[in-house]
Structures are given as C-alpha cells and as structure tokens.
Design a protein around this motif. Structure first.
Motif, PDB file in Angstrom:
ATOM      1  N   HIS A  53       0.875  -1.163   0.000  1.00 11.41           N
ATOM      2  CA  HIS A  53       0.000   0.000   0.000  1.00 11.41           C
ATOM      3  C   HIS A  53       0.910   1.210   0.000  1.00 11.41           C
ATOM      4  O   HIS A  53       1.946   1.207   0.657  1.00 11.41           O
ATOM      5  CB  HIS A  53      -0.868   0.010   1.258  1.00 11.41           C
ATOM      6  CG  HIS A  53      -1.741  -1.194   1.381  1.00 11.41           C
ATOM      7  ND1 HIS A  53      -1.299  -2.364   1.945  1.00 11.41           N
ATOM      8  CD2 HIS A  53      -3.012  -1.406   1.008  1.00 11.41           C
ATOM      9  CE1 HIS A  53      -2.285  -3.250   1.913  1.00 11.41           C
ATOM     10  NE2 HIS A  53      -3.327  -2.705   1.349  1.00 11.41           N
ATOM     11  N   HIS A  86      -9.521  -4.751   5.217  1.00  8.85           N
ATOM     12  CA  HIS A  86      -8.319  -4.384   5.979  1.00  8.85           C
ATOM     13  C   HIS A  86      -8.522  -4.243   7.479  1.00  8.85           C
ATOM     14  O   HIS A  86      -9.542  -3.727   7.927  1.00  8.85           O
ATOM     15  CB  HIS A  86      -7.775  -3.043   5.473  1.00  8.85           C
ATOM     16  CG  HIS A  86      -7.380  -3.067   4.033  1.00  8.85           C
ATOM     17  ND1 HIS A  86      -8.240  -2.727   3.029  1.00  8.85           N
ATOM     18  CD2 HIS A  86      -6.216  -3.407   3.427  1.00  8.85           C
ATOM     19  CE1 HIS A  86      -7.634  -2.847   1.863  1.00  8.85           C
ATOM     20  NE2 HIS A  86      -6.399  -3.264   2.064  1.00  8.85           N
ATOM     21  N   TYR A 145      -6.658  -2.123  10.275  1.00  7.75           N
ATOM     22  CA  TYR A 145      -5.768  -0.973  10.283  1.00  7.75           C
ATOM     23  C   TYR A 145      -5.259  -0.731  11.696  1.00  7.75           C
ATOM     24  O   TYR A 145      -6.041  -0.432  12.600  1.00  7.75           O
ATOM     25  CB  TYR A 145      -6.505   0.272   9.763  1.00  7.75           C
ATOM     26  CG  TYR A 145      -5.706   1.537   9.879  1.00  7.75           C
ATOM     27  CD1 TYR A 145      -4.427   1.639   9.333  1.00  7.75           C
ATOM     28  CD2 TYR A 145      -6.234   2.656  10.542  1.00  7.75           C
ATOM     29  CE1 TYR A 145      -3.696   2.799   9.442  1.00  7.75           C
ATOM     30  CE2 TYR A 145      -5.500   3.826  10.644  1.00  7.75           C
ATOM     31  CZ  TYR A 145      -4.233   3.890  10.099  1.00  7.75           C
ATOM     32  OH  TYR A 145      -3.505   5.044  10.200  1.00  7.75           O
ATOM     33  N   LEU A 166      -1.501  -1.717   7.383  1.00  7.99           N
ATOM     34  CA  LEU A 166      -2.739  -2.277   6.869  1.00  7.99           C
ATOM     35  C   LEU A 166      -2.539  -3.772   6.722  1.00  7.99           C
ATOM     36  O   LEU A 166      -1.615  -4.222   6.048  1.00  7.99           O
ATOM     37  CB  LEU A 166      -3.076  -1.675   5.503  1.00  7.99           C
ATOM     38  CG  LEU A 166      -3.628  -0.260   5.518  1.00  7.99           C
ATOM     39  CD1 LEU A 166      -3.714   0.289   4.107  1.00  7.99           C
ATOM     40  CD2 LEU A 166      -5.011  -0.239   6.176  1.00  7.99           C
ATOM     41  N   GLU A 222      -4.237  -7.211   5.415  1.00  2.11           N
ATOM     42  CA  GLU A 222      -5.320  -7.628   4.531  1.00  2.11           C
ATOM     43  C   GLU A 222      -5.964  -8.919   5.019  1.00  2.11           C
ATOM     44  O   GLU A 222      -5.287  -9.779   5.556  1.00  2.11           O
ATOM     45  CB  GLU A 222      -4.769  -7.846   3.123  1.00  2.11           C
ATOM     46  CG  GLU A 222      -4.100  -6.612   2.558  1.00  2.11           C
ATOM     47  CD  GLU A 222      -3.434  -6.887   1.213  1.00  2.11           C
ATOM     48  OE1 GLU A 222      -3.230  -8.071   0.887  1.00  2.11           O
ATOM     49  OE2 GLU A 222      -3.120  -5.910   0.511  1.00  2.11           O
ATOM     50  N   PHE A 235     -13.148  -1.341   7.027  1.00  2.00           N
ATOM     51  CA  PHE A 235     -11.930  -1.075   7.776  1.00  2.00           C
ATOM     52  C   PHE A 235     -12.165  -1.428   9.230  1.00  2.00           C
ATOM     53  O   PHE A 235     -13.093  -0.919   9.843  1.00  2.00           O
ATOM     54  CB  PHE A 235     -11.565   0.408   7.713  1.00  2.00           C
ATOM     55  CG  PHE A 235     -10.598   0.720   6.631  1.00  2.00           C
ATOM     56  CD1 PHE A 235     -11.038   1.044   5.368  1.00  2.00           C
ATOM     57  CD2 PHE A 235      -9.230   0.677   6.871  1.00  2.00           C
ATOM     58  CE1 PHE A 235     -10.147   1.326   4.353  1.00  2.00           C
ATOM     59  CE2 PHE A 235      -8.335   0.953   5.862  1.00  2.00           C
ATOM     60  CZ  PHE A 235      -8.787   1.273   4.598  1.00  2.00           C
ATOM     61  N   THR A 262     -10.422  -0.956  12.648  1.00  2.00           N
ATOM     62  CA  THR A 262      -9.356  -0.166  13.257  1.00  2.00           C
ATOM     63  C   THR A 262      -9.050  -0.671  14.657  1.00  2.00           C
ATOM     64  O   THR A 262      -9.952  -1.097  15.366  1.00  2.00           O
ATOM     65  CB  THR A 262      -9.788   1.310  13.312  1.00  2.00           C
ATOM     66  OG1 THR A 262     -10.033   1.746  11.984  1.00  2.00           O
ATOM     67  CG2 THR A 262      -8.720   2.176  13.944  1.00  2.00           C
ATOM     68  N   VAL A 295       1.889   4.755   5.579  1.00  2.00           N
ATOM     69  CA  VAL A 295       1.178   3.499   5.616  1.00  2.00           C
ATOM     70  C   VAL A 295       2.032   2.364   5.052  1.00  2.00           C
ATOM     71  O   VAL A 295       2.612   2.477   3.992  1.00  2.00           O
ATOM     72  CB  VAL A 295      -0.099   3.609   4.767  1.00  2.00           C
ATOM     73  CG1 VAL A 295      -0.820   2.283   4.715  1.00  2.00           C
ATOM     74  CG2 VAL A 295      -0.990   4.685   5.329  1.00  2.00           C
ATOM     75  N   SER A 299       2.142  -1.962   4.400  1.00  2.00           N
ATOM     76  CA  SER A 299       1.274  -3.132   4.391  1.00  2.00           C
ATOM     77  C   SER A 299       1.987  -4.291   5.058  1.00  2.00           C
ATOM     78  O   SER A 299       3.184  -4.259   5.283  1.00  2.00           O
ATOM     79  CB  SER A 299       0.893  -3.502   2.965  1.00  2.00           C
ATOM     80  OG  SER A 299       1.989  -4.017   2.280  1.00  2.00           O
TER      81      SER A 299
END
Lengths: 170, 170
Positions: free
Chosen positions: B48, B107, B109, B116, B118, B145, B147, B166, B168
């Motif tokens: 990402h 995602h 987060y 992030l 996945e 998302f 969080t 960010v 990944s």
DNA sequence: GTGACTGCAAAGTCTTTGCACGCGG
DNA sequence: CCGCGTGCAAAGACTTTGCAGTCAC
C-alpha cells in the motif's frame, strides 16, 4: 422524509452540551460561549456534515464575530475526542456524524447524489470480532462503506456523481 | 516477512503494463515513457502506498526530469480508473493498492504502527448484498476497515499512533 | 488574576490546473 | 503533423498554527 432519526435513538442521561461540558471539565478546559454555540448548532438536527456546511450554518454568528473558522475546526476535533461526534473521511474531506445518543451503524454511500444512508447489522460486528481473533488484533472500531447508487438515483437514471456536499437520509 | 503477496494472487493474462496500455488505447490516450516508468515502479512490489511514497521511489527519475510530480498524480488517477489500482483515503491522504491480479479483500488498520493487514471474508460481500437488497441499492463496491491495534504493537505496548506512512503487512 | 481560548492572518499539506513546449501514434 | 501529454509554476481546497488580546473559572 419525516423521520429525522433514521435509526431511532439510544437513551442518554445528559444532553450533548452537558456531556461536552463534563468532558471539558475533566480535561481542565473551559466551556466558552463559542463551544456552546457550536454544540447547539451541531446537535440541532441529525445529519452528516462537514466543516464547510457547519460554517455555513454559523455564518451569521461568524459575521457577528461571535465564532470563527479556526474555532469551529478546533471544536469539531474536541467533539470527536469527547465521543459526541464521529469523524470519517469522504472524498478527501472530513465528515462528521452524531455519536452520542445514536446507535452503532454503517453506511450505504450513493455516488450519484452523495447521500449517506444508515443501516444497522449485528452480523458485521460479529464478523469483525472473528477476523480480529484470527489475527490477534485488538478492535477499537470498524467502518463499513457500501458504495453504489441509491434507489432514487437509479429511477432518475442519474449517472454522474454530483459535487454537492454530503447529505444524510433516513 | 517473506511472503510479498499476503493473499496469493489471481490469474491474469496480461501484465499490468499491457493492461494499462490497452486501457489507454481504448481511451485514445498514449503510452508515454512517463506512464511506463510509473507503472513499472508501482507494480514492482505489492504494497500500500501514497503519492508521497511513490514520488520518493521515483526521486532519481524526477531529479533527471524523466517524470514529474503532477504526472505521477495524473497517472495514479488513470491507474485507478483503469482498475489497476484501488484508491482509498486514510488519514486525509489518498492511499493506493494493487487491484489487478489481486483478490478482493478488506483491511485491519493498526493505529499504532499504521499498518494495513489484509484479510478475506466471503461473508462480507453476502452481508452487503443482503443490506443492499433491503434498501433497493445498487452496489458498486464495499470497503470495510477494522481499526485497532495489531498483535505486535500490543506486545510492545505501543499506545501512541506513529506518524510514519502506511505500510502493508501480509 | 491567570492561563486557557479566541480571532486573525498566515502557513501547512496534499493535490490539481494553466500553459507552452515536446513527443507518440 | 496533430493534438495528447508533459514539466513547470502557480493556484486550489481544506485544515492547522503563531500570536496577542480576551474571558472563563
């Protein structure tokens, strides 16, 4: 649309202003006339809004120098911190919604008319919890956006996304 | 982290560049050296990223005047249109991820390390479809998302959100 | 009184745009 | 050789910040 609250409400003992006042006190902050005016405007009706829309609603007060643009931004941040508003980002700008006395929900987002339609689903939270467990992840919140075209826009054959501000619909 | 592709990949017949080239042709647009360089960089690894990070990776080419900041922004938009990248907004900035030859996913987060993570879940799509039907809504996509804090950060007791870009993680 | 808060203006941050030249098809 | 695409610089949209005066407590 007669229902102003799409999803009903949750019982709360304090008014938003009282709750905010308590939050401010707990932080050694002050309940100023500006913060009072902003909270009043923000909670005068249930809607999704961004800073620009709120500023428009406050334009008379701004013209009279009773409140200013930076203070509106600052207060929106505090209301988010205080848990009275929930902040989200949509199309690059911050959009706020009531989060006090209002139930957990997610959104359908119509790309044609920019409306946010609220819906509730217990399953989403369950599903998030299951995924989080699998990844040993500690959830603080979730946000589900379903993007597409609402019934009304489909009937009207609207294809092009409009550029007006975000409106909510119940 | 040895797996560069967290979720495996989807079989595709054309390379990203070939696919982009086809998209451009279909729009009467041209495959310029700049667009070629950007696509090469973007698809050199699965991650990402935001415009700033991509610009960093391209800094040598930028220094040599072989590509420029506006062109990077313009091309990112085209790659999104072409369906090669998926654009999302995180913390006020646009973040991109591969969307060609890569499976549908959502995602987790982490607020501490900004990563992030996945994950895939068939149920989410089912759930969205059910809600959409109820509201007579035509889905074009969804985005979930979750969080919170990842396992690693919890172990390290990290509490404060970092300000790095960010990243990944698979 | 004192220190948090405000309005003002100005600066950030990220992204987009106008324009004249350059190059792909 | 047409006109899309580019780099440059500048502007744009949204939001934040420094500062000196002001007001809540």
């Amino acid at each position: 649309m007669s229902r102003r609250y799409a999803l009903g409400s949750v019982r709360v003992s304090l008014s938003p202003l009282e709750r905010f006042s308590e939050f401010l006190r707990s932080r050694g902050k002050r309940l100023t006339s500006q913060r009072r005016l902003i909270v009043q405007q923000v909670f005068s009706h249930h809607d999704h809004f961004d800073a620009e829309e709120l500023l428009e609603h406050l334009q008379e007060l701004i013209a009279r120098r009773e409140v200013s643009r930076p203070t509106v931004y600052r207060t929106l941040g505090e209301l988010d911190e205080a848990g009275l508003l929930k902040k989200m980002t949509l199309g690059g700008r911050n959009v706020y919604e009531h989060d006090y006395g209002y139930p957990q929900h997610d959104h359908l987002y119509c790309q044609s008319c920019n409306r946010l339609i609220e819906f509730q689903s217990k399953e989403i939270a369950r599903l998030c919890a299951r995924v989080a467990e699998e990844y040993d992840f500690e959830i603080s919140s979730h946000r589900l956006f379903v993007t597409g075209r609402c019934a009304e826009c489909r009937r009207q054959g609207l294809l092009t996304p409009s550029s007006e501000s975000v409106k909510s619909r119940g």
